[in-house]
Design a protein around this motif. Structure first.
Motif, PDB file in Angstrom:
ATOM      1  N   LEU A 143       0.845  -1.209   0.000  1.00  9.69           N
ATOM      2  CA  LEU A 143       0.000   0.000   0.000  1.00  9.69           C
ATOM      3  C   LEU A 143       0.870   1.245   0.000  1.00  9.69           C
ATOM      4  O   LEU A 143       0.544   2.238  -0.672  1.00  9.69           O
TER       5      LEU A 143
ATOM      6  N   SER B 188       2.134   1.692  -3.422  1.00 10.67           N
ATOM      7  CA  SER B 188       1.072   2.223  -4.273  1.00 10.67           C
ATOM      8  C   SER B 188       0.880   3.722  -4.020  1.00 10.67           C
ATOM      9  O   SER B 188       0.730   4.503  -4.958  1.00 10.67           O
ATOM     10  N   GLY B 189       0.944   4.111  -2.744  1.00 11.23           N
ATOM     11  CA  GLY B 189       0.798   5.538  -2.429  1.00 11.23           C
ATOM     12  C   GLY B 189       1.917   6.363  -3.019  1.00 11.23           C
ATOM     13  O   GLY B 189       1.690   7.432  -3.579  1.00 11.23           O
TER      14      GLY B 189
ATOM     15  N   PHE C 284       1.405   6.686  -6.712  1.00 17.16           N
ATOM     16  CA  PHE C 284       0.312   7.623  -6.989  1.00 17.16           C
ATOM     17  C   PHE C 284       0.824   9.060  -6.859  1.00 17.16           C
ATOM     18  O   PHE C 284       0.549   9.907  -7.704  1.00 17.16           O
TER      19      PHE C 284
ATOM     20  N   VAL D  97      -3.365   2.687  -8.415  1.00 15.06           N
ATOM     21  CA  VAL D  97      -4.657   2.279  -7.870  1.00 15.06           C
ATOM     22  C   VAL D  97      -4.856   0.778  -8.062  1.00 15.06           C
ATOM     23  O   VAL D  97      -5.326   0.081  -7.164  1.00 15.06           O
TER      24      VAL D  97
ATOM     25  N   SER E 211      -3.151  -1.131  -5.439  1.00 19.85           N
ATOM     26  CA  SER E 211      -3.935  -1.098  -4.199  1.00 19.85           C
ATOM     27  C   SER E 211      -5.055  -2.121  -4.250  1.00 19.85           C
ATOM     28  O   SER E 211      -5.267  -2.878  -3.300  1.00 19.85           O
ATOM     29  N   PHE E 212      -5.781  -2.130  -5.375  1.00 15.36           N
ATOM     30  CA  PHE E 212      -6.920  -3.039  -5.500  1.00 15.36           C
ATOM     31  C   PHE E 212      -6.472  -4.482  -5.322  1.00 15.36           C
ATOM     32  O   PHE E 212      -7.110  -5.267  -4.615  1.00 15.36           O
TER      33      PHE E 212
ATOM     34  N   PHE F  23      -5.492  -5.215  -1.680  1.00 12.33           N
ATOM     35  CA  PHE F  23      -6.689  -5.367  -0.839  1.00 12.33           C
ATOM     36  C   PHE F  23      -7.370  -6.694  -1.125  1.00 12.33           C
ATOM     37  O   PHE F  23      -7.831  -7.395  -0.219  1.00 12.33           O
TER      38      PHE F  23
END
Lengths: 105, 483
Positions: A13, A16-17, A20, A47, A50-51, A54
């Protein structure tokens, strides 16, 4: 035998941040439309990461499916976007964001 | 494992719109070359009309289908009716406008139908994938439509700006959805709400981030300050019929998705979003109205006025009560009629190679084209909120919702803004009736289709102003499943 250590989901995550943020900063600061568009694609793929994280972490398939849809939509967007850039280059001979300024105020 | 039931009647309007979109493309390919293709527009109109008649039987059924991903509840049906009316009027305008500007080929009509399809999906989706797909189907079609006038540098520029900023905003919206999914483990709006309620996740950082990102993503589509910078440029450069479609259709669809996501999935966060949206609403109204005063291009002025109208609608969103939500539905319907009508007048005043979009071009119009000037006056007064027109009733419901929810300052600021807006709407009227024309505008042709659109928009504006209770009670029934 060498075992691959499990990487905690938080790290994905964070990655990913970071991706982004790179995308956002690039889209705001770069002047070439193509590079701006590449930065936007980077945002979309951040994104996706992230998906998928998760999805794996929550043991639910929805996130992976969403990632596929995001890829399909990004491809459609790229087709339309590059066509618009070509059209712009034909009429203006530039894809520099700063020089596209007929319409203002 | 049992396969889910498939009820195609639920998505019949969407199917019909899509089929007619492809049909228009096919007919365009097989039609003889070099011919005037007016029938393509008529074919698209037929599609919208049939879709409308397949929407009406769904009123009041409140069904959901496709594993509850797709709702045909009152809320969706009300928006679908509004969107189909918008598409119908846009196509009527286009039949006159598109051939004049040399864009009357199949792709133009097909893209309008595909964008309509996307809007309807946004209104009906109860699953975030559906809402996202609807939003993108709409947006990608509109990016292309904005740049339809390939020879016109302004049109190309508007498509370019809309595309880059639209894709940028999509990134934020998606990140918001990803956080929502990560925090709750579901993409169904209802499951998200029940999960947040059962686990009491009110201070979850991911959910707060997601709230912020969703506000950015939807704020861009509805053109609220500070995500409005694209609006005037895109509205000015795009073909006028597409501008009318964007100002009404994209806004209606954007608000439908915003309402659905915030009221169905995130009702627990109402105190959080209320304070943010309060600021956004005030900024949107004030900014739109004040900048609109100094515009000299009518399309640009209407763009800033559309920003201001998004602000009025957000006032009702902040109020968050039943009156406010039904007021939003009413407002969007009234706004569709008056704004499409105003843009029809703008189109009728132009001709090939001469758009006549400067406000000074309207000087003396009241003597030369009295009926056109009178209709333009009606639409502008309706947008300013003068009774007995649709815009007045819409503003009345929106502001009384704010008063009912005890947001007195918001209502006061809204009314002050409404008073400011009268200035620039009346300026055009004054020019039309009390000034000598600065230059001759001759040779306007009033082709039947746009004239019909004008008459329908006039009827709609007057009807919603004089007999608002029918539509309002329909709107009140429509939001029953939402809140």
């Amino acid at each position: 035998m060498w075992v691959v250590p499990t990487i905690p989901p938080a790290l994905y995550l964070i990655l990913s941040g970071i991706l982004f943020m790179i995308g956002v900063i690039g889209a705001i600061t770069r002047r070439n439309a193509i590079v701006v568009f590449i930065c936007i694609e980077l945002m979309l793929n951040a994104v996706n990461l992230s998906f998928i994280t998760f999805s794996r972490f929550l043991q639910s398939i929805d996130g992976v499916i969403f990632a596929f849809f995001v890829m399909a939509v990004a491809a459609a967007e790229a087709a339309v976007g590059l066509a618009i850039f070509v059209m712009l280059y034909r009429s203006r001979e530039t894809v520099n964001v700063d020089e596209v300024n007929l319409l203002k105020w | 494992m049992k396969l889910p039931d498939i009820d195609l009647y639920l998505i019949a309007p969407e199917i019909i719109i899509t089929v007619f979109g492809f049909l228009v493309l096919l007919v365009d390919v097989f039609a003889p070359k070099g011919e005037k293709k007016g029938y393509l527009g008529v074919l698209s109109l037929l599609g919208v009309a049939i879709a409308f008649f397949y929407t009406l039987p769904l009123v009041g059924t409140g069904k959901t289908g496709f594993v509850e991903m797709f709702a045909a509840d009152g809320f969706a049906i009300f928006f679908k009716i509004t969107i189909l009316i918008i598409a119908f009027l846009t196509l009527l305008i286009s039949i006159g406008y598109a051939p004049r500007e040399g864009i009357g080929f199949g792709e133009y009509y097909a893209l309008i139908l595909f964008a309509t399809f996307g809007m309807m999906l946004m209104a009906a989706g109860t699953h975030l994938i559906i809402i996202f797909l609807g939003l993108e189907t709409m947006s990608i079609s509109i990016y292309v439509l904005a740049g339809m006038l390939r020879g016109d540098q302004k049109s190309v520029e508007s498509a370019f700006k809309y595309f880059l900023l639209g894709a940028f905003a999509t990134g934020f919206l998606l990140y918001g959805i990803a956080f929502l999914y990560g925090a709750t483990g579901s993409l169904y709006l209802k499951n998200i709400a029940s999960y947040i309620g059962s686990k009491n996740l009110l201070n979850h950082p991911m959910l707060l981030m997601s709230l912020a990102f969703l506000t950015i993503g939807f704020g861009f589509k509805i053109a609220s300050v500070p995500f409005h910078m694209w609006t005037p440029d895109v509205y000015e450069g795009a073909p006028t019929s597409v501008t009318a479609f964007m100002a009404t259709g994209v806004k209606a669809a954007g608000f439908s998705a915003l309402l659905r996501v915030f009221f169905t999935a995130l009702p627990a966060f109402q105190p959080d979003w209320t304070s943010i949206m309060w600021l956004i609403a005030v900024a949107t109204m004030t900014f739109g109205n004040i900048i609109a005063i100094s515009q000299n291009n009518i399309k640009r002025m209407l763009a800033y006025s559309s920003i201001a109208h998004a602000g009025y609608i957000l006032v009702a969103f902040v109020a968050g009560n039943k009156l406010g939500t039904s007021g939003i539905l009413f407002y969007l319907m009234a706004y569709a009629f008056m704004n499409l009508g105003a843009f029809t007048c703008v189109i009728l005043l132009g001709k090939k190679g001469e758009e006549n979009t400067l406000i000074t071009d309207y000087a003396g119009l009241g003597f030369k084209y009295p009926l056109l000037a009178a209709s333009m006056t009606v639409f502008l007064l309706s947008m300013a909120g003068i009774p007995p027109l649709g815009g007045f009733m819409a503003k009345f419901y929106v502001f009384s919702a704010a008063v009912e929810a005890k947001f007195y300052w918001l209502a006061v600021l809204g009314m002050i803004n409404s008073a400011i807006s009268v200035y620039y709407y009346l300026r055009v009227t004054v020019l039309m009736y009390f000034r000598e024309p600065e230059r001759e505008i001759t040779g306007l042709s009033f082709s039947p289709a746009p004239t019909l659109a004008l008459i329908l928009a006039l009827i709609g504006t007057f009807y919603l102003g004089i007999f608002p209770s029918n539509v309002l009670s329909f709107a009140q029934k429509s939001i029953a499943g939402l809140m």
